[in-house]
Scaffold this motif. Structure first.
Motif, mmCIF file in Angstrom:
data_model
loop_
_atom_site.group_PDB
_atom_site.id
_atom_site.type_symbol
_atom_site.label_atom_id
_atom_site.label_comp_id
_atom_site.label_asym_id
_atom_site.label_seq_id
_atom_site.Cartn_x
_atom_site.Cartn_y
_atom_site.Cartn_z
ATOM 1 N N UNK A 98 0.833 -1.204 0.000
ATOM 2 C CA UNK A 98 0.000 0.000 0.000
ATOM 3 C C UNK A 98 0.871 1.259 0.000
ATOM 4 N N UNK A 99 1.961 1.253 0.765
ATOM 5 C CA UNK A 99 2.883 2.389 0.767
ATOM 6 C C UNK A 99 3.472 2.556 -0.628
ATOM 7 N N UNK A 100 3.894 1.445 -1.229
ATOM 8 C CA UNK A 100 4.477 1.486 -2.571
ATOM 9 C C UNK A 100 3.498 2.081 -3.580
ATOM 10 N N UNK A 101 2.233 1.640 -3.537
ATOM 11 C CA UNK A 101 1.245 2.164 -4.480
ATOM 12 C C UNK A 101 0.966 3.644 -4.223
ATOM 13 N N UNK A 102 0.909 4.044 -2.957
ATOM 14 C CA UNK A 102 0.665 5.455 -2.640
ATOM 15 C C UNK A 102 1.809 6.327 -3.141
ATOM 16 N N UNK A 103 3.036 5.868 -2.944
ATOM 17 C CA UNK A 103 4.194 6.633 -3.413
ATOM 18 C C UNK A 103 4.193 6.705 -4.944
ATOM 19 N N UNK A 104 3.867 5.592 -5.594
ATOM 20 C CA UNK A 104 3.820 5.578 -7.062
ATOM 21 C C UNK A 104 2.732 6.509 -7.579
ATOM 22 N N UNK A 105 1.594 6.538 -6.908
ATOM 23 C CA UNK A 105 0.508 7.416 -7.345
ATOM 24 C C UNK A 105 0.861 8.879 -7.096
ATOM 25 N N UNK A 106 1.561 9.155 -6.011
ATOM 26 C CA UNK A 106 1.966 10.539 -5.728
ATOM 27 C C UNK A 106 3.002 11.014 -6.746
ATOM 28 N N UNK A 108 3.353 9.999 -9.900
ATOM 29 C CA UNK A 108 2.852 10.161 -11.261
ATOM 30 C C UNK A 108 1.334 10.022 -11.311
ATOM 31 N N UNK A 109 0.595 10.958 -10.719
ATOM 32 C CA UNK A 109 -0.859 10.859 -10.756
ATOM 33 C C UNK A 109 -1.394 10.928 -12.177
#
Length: 183
Positions: A98-106, A108-109
Motif C-alpha cells: 500500500x505504501x508502494x502504491x501510494x508513493x507511485x501514485x503521488x 505520477x498521478x
C-alpha cells in the motif's frame, strides 16, 4: 488507481464490504482474531479508498503521502507484532504494498508508470499476492463434514468463523492483485 471505471467501483465495493466484515470480526472473543481483524479492516477500507476511480474523485495532493504515512505506521505495527509469529509478515507485505502504491501514485498521478514496463517491485508484489491468493483459495476448499466447525471450537458468532476470515483475506488478496495490475 488507473483502470476501467467499472472495475474500480467493483474493487471499491469488494474492499469496503471486506473492511466492514472485518469490523464485525473485531467483536470476536479471541484477542488474536480481534487484532488481526483491525489491521485487515484498515487494509480493506484503505484499498477501497485507493480504488475509487479518478473520474469520480481526484484526491487532493496531500492524500497520497497521507496514505503512505498511515500504511507505513501499519507496516511498523505489523513488523512489531511479527515477533510473535511469522503469520504477521503478510500484514507487513500488504502494508508495504500500500505504501508502494501510494508513493507511485503521488509520483505520477494519472500517468501510471509511463510505459517504462513493469517495475521489478510491482512484479515481485504481483507474484507474492498471486501465490497468496492461490494458497488461500485452496484452503477454502471444503474438507470432511464438520471439519470447519471442529476447527473453530464449535459454532461461534460472525467474528469467530475462520472460513469467512479466509474468504475476506482471499478477496483482499485478489483486490491487491487487481490494483497492482493497474499501476
Amino acid at each position: 488507481m488507473h483502470g476501467p471505471v467499472s472495475s474500480g467501483w467493483l474493487l471499491v465495493a469488494l474492499c469496503a464490504a471486506t473492511g466492514a466484515y472485518c469490523l464485525l470480526r473485531m467483536r470476536s472473543s479471541v484477542e488474536e482474531q480481534r487484532r488481526a481483524a483491525g489491521g485487515e479492516a484498515l487494509m480493506g477500507f484503505g484499498m477501497a479508498a485507493m480504488a475509487v476511480p479518478a473520474t469520480a474523485f481526484t484526491p487532493p495532493s496531500w492524500a497520497w503521502p497521507a496514505y503512505a504515512v498511515v500504511f507505513g505506521a501499519a507496516g511498523l505495527h505489523a513488523l512489531w507484532t511479527a515477533r510473535a509469529g511469522a503469520r504477521h509478515l503478510h500484514h507487513l507485505v500488504g502494508a508495504g504494498a500500500m505504501v508502494y502504491m501510494a508513493v507511485a501514485m503521488a509520483a505520477s498521478p494519472g500517468h501510471g508508470h509511463g510505459g517504462s514496463g513493469m517495475p521489478l517491485l510491482t512484479g515481485i508484489l504481483l507474484l507474492y499476492f498471486t501465490g497468496y491468493v492461490l494458497v488461500t483459495g485452496v484452503r477454502l476448499v471444503p474438507g470432511p463434514a464438520g471439519h470447519a466447525v471442529a476447527a473453530a471450537g464449535g459454532p461461534g458468532g460472525w467474528g469467530d468463523r475462520p472460513e469467512l476470515a479466509r474468504a475476506c483475506r482471499l478477496s483482499m488478496g485478489m483486490a491487491m492483485v487487481a490494483m497492482l495490475l493497474t499501476m
